[in-house]
Design a protein around this motif. Sequence first.
Motif: not given
Length: 290
Positions: A18, A20-21, A23-25, A27-29, A104
């Motif tokens: 989980k 990488p996900e 980190r992606r979430i 970064k988006k927030k 998320e």
Amino acid sequence: MIAFIVNPVAGGGRAYRKIPEIRRIMKKKLIDYKIFITKYTGEGKILARKAALSGFKVVAAVGGDGTVLEVVNGIKGTQAILGIIPVGTGNDFARFFHIPKKLEKAIDVLIMGNIKIIDGAVINDILTFGNITSTGIASETAAMAVRFKKFLSGIWVYLTALLNVLFKYKPYSVKIRMDDKELNREITIFAAGVLSYYGGGLKLLPNADPNDGYLDVMIVDKISKIKLLVLLPLVLFGTHTKLKIVEVYRAKKVEIEADREVPVTVDGEILYIKNLEIKVEKDAIKLCTL
């Protein structure tokens, strides 16, 4: 700021996958965060305390109930708030508070959710989040379940383990003290806690309330295998407490003295002990929840 304490082996490695996900979430927030990855059992407590004392507002356990146990003890006595990303085998704590399994949505709870103050339990001087402490056939099943976690998940791990334990189990002789009451029993099932679920969804303590200042206690004395087979399916729905063979109590403190060392489950972890003390700790934990 949010600290994520990741147990890389939780959920058969799902927690690690989980990252990488996460980190992606994040970064988006546009939220400040840091990921800490545990390398050995017990390091979650150390890393959680480090994060809490470094100013992280929320310290989130990324794993199962065992990971939550370590994080709770790490942030004890600090201003940090407990967060949960449920990716373990049982996830009974998250289940009680309806914390989403979708990553998320679980992170949204950390960012925008409510803060709830709940009771914990102190077990032999270890603060737990009070899910359920058990001994008897339930803890024997939990010990057996470790063998199946690589192949199964959720409640199926515990049901498979239970079938392996059921006909071999021999009750323990124990002395139980609850506040001013003393009982002698040959334990088939003992459970105490401030939350309801055990073993990936078994509703052992259906009336537990994490804000009433009491432990719920459930005892089943020595019974026949036939009666046990009648009882167990009812646990799935929390209706077993209506049976006469099930004793239900509420207490602020419970002590157990067994005739030998026995397995005891504490919030997803297994201990082998002869004497057990459980007491409620009022308003012990600050939790991010819905």
